[in-house]
Design a protein around this motif. Structure first.
Motif, PDB file in Angstrom:
ATOM      1  N   LYS A  68       0.838  -1.204   0.000  1.00 32.69           N
ATOM      2  CA  LYS A  68       0.000   0.000   0.000  1.00 32.69           C
ATOM      3  C   LYS A  68       0.867   1.246   0.000  1.00 32.69           C
ATOM      4  CE  LYS A  68      -3.851  -2.144   2.490  1.00 32.69           C
ATOM      5  NZ  LYS A  68      -4.727  -2.069   3.663  1.00 32.69           N
ATOM      6  N   ASP A  69       0.308   2.324  -0.568  1.00 22.62           N
ATOM      7  CA  ASP A  69       0.994   3.603  -0.515  1.00 22.62           C
ATOM      8  C   ASP A  69       0.978   4.133   0.900  1.00 22.62           C
ATOM      9  OD1 ASP A  69       1.652   3.765  -3.228  1.00 22.62           O
ATOM     10  OD2 ASP A  69      -0.364   4.476  -3.737  1.00 22.62           O
ATOM     11  N   ASP A  70       1.839   5.107   1.166  1.00 21.93           N
ATOM     12  CA  ASP A  70       1.959   5.646   2.527  1.00 21.93           C
ATOM     13  C   ASP A  70       0.653   6.225   3.039  1.00 21.93           C
ATOM     14  OD1 ASP A  70       4.561   4.930   2.286  1.00 21.93           O
ATOM     15  OD2 ASP A  70       5.264   6.926   1.722  1.00 21.93           O
ATOM     16  N   ASP A  71      -0.168   6.828   2.140  1.00 21.16           N
ATOM     17  CA  ASP A  71      -1.424   7.449   2.576  1.00 21.16           C
ATOM     18  C   ASP A  71      -2.481   6.433   2.952  1.00 21.16           C
ATOM     19  OD1 ASP A  71      -0.288   9.903   2.112  1.00 21.16           O
ATOM     20  OD2 ASP A  71      -1.149  10.127   0.104  1.00 21.16           O
ATOM     21  N   ASP A  72      -2.296   5.176   2.513  1.00 15.62           N
ATOM     22  CA  ASP A  72      -3.301   4.136   2.760  1.00 15.62           C
ATOM     23  C   ASP A  72      -2.953   3.243   3.945  1.00 15.62           C
ATOM     24  OD1 ASP A  72      -4.731   5.001   0.569  1.00 15.62           O
ATOM     25  OD2 ASP A  72      -3.656   3.687  -0.823  1.00 15.62           O
ATOM     26  N   GLN A  73      -1.858   3.548   4.648  1.00 17.04           N
ATOM     27  CA  GLN A  73      -1.439   2.699   5.745  1.00 17.04           C
ATOM     28  C   GLN A  73      -2.422   2.781   6.906  1.00 17.04           C
ATOM     29  OE1 GLN A  73       0.951   0.587   5.527  1.00 17.04           O
ATOM     30  NE2 GLN A  73       1.956   1.307   3.673  1.00 17.04           N
ATOM     31  N   ILE A  74      -2.540   1.669   7.658  1.00 17.31           N
ATOM     32  CA  ILE A  74      -3.410   1.606   8.829  1.00 17.31           C
ATOM     33  C   ILE A  74      -2.813   2.448   9.947  1.00 17.31           C
ATOM     34  CG2 ILE A  74      -4.366   0.059  10.581  1.00 17.31           C
ATOM     35  CD1 ILE A  74      -4.164  -2.144   8.393  1.00 17.31           C
ATOM     36  N   ASN A  75      -3.616   3.305  10.568  1.00 18.29           N
ATOM     37  CA  ASN A  75      -3.078   4.167  11.620  1.00 18.29           C
ATOM     38  C   ASN A  75      -3.925   4.111  12.879  1.00 18.29           C
ATOM     39  OD1 ASN A  75      -5.327   5.506  10.793  1.00 18.29           O
ATOM     40  ND2 ASN A  75      -4.285   7.334  10.051  1.00 18.29           N
ATOM     41  N   GLU A  76      -4.649   3.021  13.061  1.00 19.67           N
ATOM     42  CA  GLU A  76      -5.488   2.910  14.241  1.00 19.67           C
ATOM     43  C   GLU A  76      -5.654   1.453  14.630  1.00 19.67           C
ATOM     44  OE1 GLU A  76      -9.858   4.508  15.776  1.00 19.67           O
ATOM     45  OE2 GLU A  76      -9.142   4.973  13.771  1.00 19.67           O
ATOM     46  N   ASP A  77      -5.616   1.180  15.933  1.00 22.99           N
ATOM     47  CA  ASP A  77      -5.810  -0.181  16.420  1.00 22.99           C
ATOM     48  C   ASP A  77      -7.238  -0.639  16.159  1.00 22.99           C
ATOM     49  OD1 ASP A  77      -3.272  -0.238  17.264  1.00 22.99           O
ATOM     50  OD2 ASP A  77      -3.679  -0.452  19.383  1.00 22.99           O
ATOM     51  N   GLY A  78      -7.430  -1.941  16.066  1.00 19.94           N
ATOM     52  CA  GLY A  78      -8.783  -2.449  15.901  1.00 19.94           C
ATOM     53  C   GLY A  78      -8.797  -3.956  15.699  1.00 19.94           C
ATOM     54  N   VAL A  79     -10.018  -4.515  15.675  1.00 21.35           N
ATOM     55  CA  VAL A  79     -10.242  -5.934  15.416  1.00 21.35           C
ATOM     56  C   VAL A  79     -11.288  -6.037  14.312  1.00 21.35           C
ATOM     57  CG1 VAL A  79     -10.996  -8.144  16.367  1.00 21.35           C
ATOM     58  CG2 VAL A  79      -9.742  -6.531  17.822  1.00 21.35           C
ATOM     59  N   VAL A  80     -10.973  -6.809  13.285  1.00 24.04           N
ATOM     60  CA  VAL A  80     -11.864  -6.935  12.128  1.00 24.04           C
ATOM     61  C   VAL A  80     -12.283  -8.388  11.954  1.00 24.04           C
ATOM     62  CG1 VAL A  80     -12.075  -6.693   9.623  1.00 24.04           C
ATOM     63  CG2 VAL A  80     -10.884  -4.945  10.942  1.00 24.04           C
ATOM     64  N   LEU A  81     -13.582  -8.611  11.773  1.00 21.55           N
ATOM     65  CA  LEU A  81     -14.127  -9.942  11.495  1.00 21.55           C
ATOM     66  C   LEU A  81     -14.436 -10.054  10.012  1.00 21.55           C
ATOM     67  CD1 LEU A  81     -16.739 -10.198  14.395  1.00 21.55           C
ATOM     68  CD2 LEU A  81     -14.324 -10.820  14.450  1.00 21.55           C
ATOM     69  N   SER A  82     -14.264 -11.234   9.481  1.00 25.27           N
ATOM     70  CA  SER A  82     -14.549 -11.452   8.066  1.00 25.27           C
ATOM     71  C   SER A  82     -15.144 -12.843   7.866  1.00 25.27           C
ATOM     72  CB  SER A  82     -13.265 -11.302   7.241  1.00 25.27           C
ATOM     73  OG  SER A  82     -13.513 -11.571   5.878  1.00 25.27           O
TER      74      SER A  82
END
Length: 291
Positions: free
Chosen positions: A172-186
């Motif tokens: 990913k490009d630098d602007d699209d990086q994850i910047n927050e903690d979290g939990v994702v279900l899929s």
């Protein structure tokens, strides 16, 4: 991804092999589990940030527990249920696995029970465990494939992913990086082109029901665990210690990333290498690393 909502995705990369592919993803909203601290006090602000990190990690641990215990439809509507193996069967598989024996892949049976699945008022789709996979502390997934003489052919995949605010993805490009903690279900359901077909609305109902139910189960389990822990006088010390260890890990990761960026920059200084990107993604036409 917005919190407390479900987003749908299509797997376009394998479109030629599938007649149907639906995926429901949901990020857990954990705000209701946090205590209210006085934000004007620096100590309380620091404590609030520490607790947010701790609750997110606890929710991820509870999510893994829900996944391991196959509790996929505790809060599903009555017309869609998942029937997995008993707890004693799962414990026996875990014991065999710890002794180096079979991990239960292929031998664990389950079923989806759904209203109006097929020509009768209720339908049962038999499943068997296809695989379990883990990616360190980041994610875990379980997949089931359909068995013969069912109402459709395909694979059901359920996963839990832990997001970190310092996670770096080279794709990913630098602007699209994850910047927050979290939990994702899929939850994903795919049907191959040559297999028995399943109505898209029914497929969406299955994945929607399971991802919503798992979310409710995780929030409920996390809330119970926090209620017990908050009765202890050492709760504040626990979350403060957790925050300290997280800061140490972040500092270590930052040092590793700086070293990686410096190494990449040296490689990109070669003649004709193009513009340098900290993410490491190349510009089209640039030489390969190590060439």
């Amino acid at each position: 991804m917005p919190e407390n909502c479900i987003t749908w995705e299509k797997k376009s990369g394998i479109k030629n092999l599938l007649s149907l592919s639906v995926t429901a993803r949901k990020r857990l909203s954990l705000d209701s589990l946090l205590e209210n601290y006085n934000n004007e006090d620096d100590e309380d602000t620091s404590l609030a940030e520490a607790e947010e990190d701790y609750v997110t990690e606890l929710a991820h641990q509870c999510a893994i527990t829900i996944l391991d215990s196959r509790r996929f439809s505790e809060y599903s509507p009555a017309n869609v249920r998942f029937q997995g193996p008993s707890q004693s069967s799962l414990q026996e598989v875990a014991r065999r696995k710890s002794r180096g024996g079979s991990n239960g892949v292929g031998s664990e049976s389950a079923a989806i029970i759904m209203k109006k699945l097929g020509i009768f008022p209720w339908g049962l789709q038999p499943l068997k465990l296809s695989y379990e996979e883990e990616n360190g502390i980041k994610s875990k997934a379980i997949a089931y494939q359909t068995m013969k003489h069912g109402h459709f052919d395909g694979e059901l995949r359920l996963s839990v992913e832990r997001l970190f605010d310092d996670m770096i993805d080279d794709e990913k490009d630098d602007d699209d990086q994850i910047n927050e903690d979290g939990v994702v279900l899929s939850v994903s359901l795919v049907v191959p082109k040559k297999g028995k077909k399943l109505n898209r609305k029914k497929a969406e109902k299955i994945v929607d029901s399971f991802v919503s139910s798992m979310s409710s189960s995780i929030i409920s389990e996390t809330k119970k665990t926090l209620a017990r822990q908050r009765q202890s006088k050492s709760y504040r010390e626990k979350i403060t210690g957790f925050a300290s260890s997280r800061r140490a890990i972040r500092n270590e990761n930052e040092q590793k990333l700086e070293a990686m960026a410096a190494d990449r920059k040296r490689r990109w200084k070669r003649k004709g290498a193009g513009r340098y990107r900290p993410s490491g993604r190349r510009i089209e036409g640039s030489p390969r690393f190590g060439s």
